[in-house]
Design a protein around this motif. Structure first.
Motif, short mmCIF file in Angstrom:
data_model
loop_
_atom_site.label_atom_id
_atom_site.label_comp_id
_atom_site.label_asym_id
_atom_site.label_seq_id
_atom_site.Cartn_x
_atom_site.Cartn_y
_atom_site.Cartn_z
N CYS A 246 3.91 5.58 -5.67
CA CYS A 246 3.82 5.61 -7.14
C CYS A 246 2.79 6.65 -7.59
O CYS A 246 3.01 7.35 -8.59
N GLY A 247 1.69 6.76 -6.87
CA GLY A 247 0.67 7.76 -7.21
C GLY A 247 1.20 9.17 -7.05
O GLY A 247 0.97 10.03 -7.91
N VAL A 248 1.92 9.42 -5.97
CA VAL A 248 2.49 10.74 -5.74
C VAL A 248 3.53 11.06 -6.82
O VAL A 248 3.56 12.17 -7.37
N ALA B 98 0.83 -1.21 0.00
CA ALA B 98 0.00 0.00 0.00
C ALA B 98 0.87 1.26 0.00
O ALA B 98 0.58 2.22 -0.73
N LEU B 99 1.94 1.27 0.77
CA LEU B 99 2.84 2.42 0.80
C LEU B 99 3.55 2.60 -0.54
O LEU B 99 3.73 3.72 -1.03
N VAL C 49 2.38 1.66 -3.53
CA VAL C 49 1.39 2.15 -4.50
C VAL C 49 1.10 3.63 -4.26
O VAL C 49 0.96 4.40 -5.21
N MET C 50 1.00 4.03 -3.01
CA MET C 50 0.77 5.44 -2.70
C MET C 50 1.95 6.30 -3.18
O MET C 50 1.76 7.37 -3.76
#
Length: 116
Positions: free
Chosen positions: A104-106, A98-99, A101-102
């Protein structure tokens, strides 16, 4: 009184490990694609090398996830066979994913904002 085992003869732990491996494979392929696409999309040779870093970090994370899934499967199988619910692995691998993926989004949002 019957003794009830935690271990199910079904293949749930194996299916879960395969799902983790598919996730690691998808991250690895996406990282390889980013190694190919990001430097070309930036166009500036001075910044091109900087945009290799997300692909390299992604590949390292994919390898970590692959081996983490295998270790989790072994630990889960041992805990289920020994009827020791306290040894069942927690959700640390899921938190790590989850960290990632987050992050990667940022990074993707920063890339889009930087190009515009």
């Amino acid at each position: 009184m019957s003794s009830r085992s935690l271990f199910d003869s079904g293949l749930q732990p194996e299916r879960t490990e395969l799902a983790w491996r598919r996730t690691a494979l998808a991250i690895g392929i996406g990282s390889l694609l980013s190694l190919r696409v990001l430097p070309a999309a930036v166009g500036d040779p001075a910044w091109g090398a900087v945009w290799l870093a997300p692909g390299i970090v992604g590949l390292a994370f994919a390898v970590l996830l692959w081996f983490g899934a295998r270790a989790r499967h072994r630990r889960l199988t041992r805990a289920l066979l020994a009827d020791r619910p306290e040894d069942v692995p927690g959700s640390g691998l899921m938190l790590l994913l989850a960290l990632f993926v987050m992050g990667c989004g940022v990074l993707s949002a920063a890339f889009v904002l930087w190009l515009t």
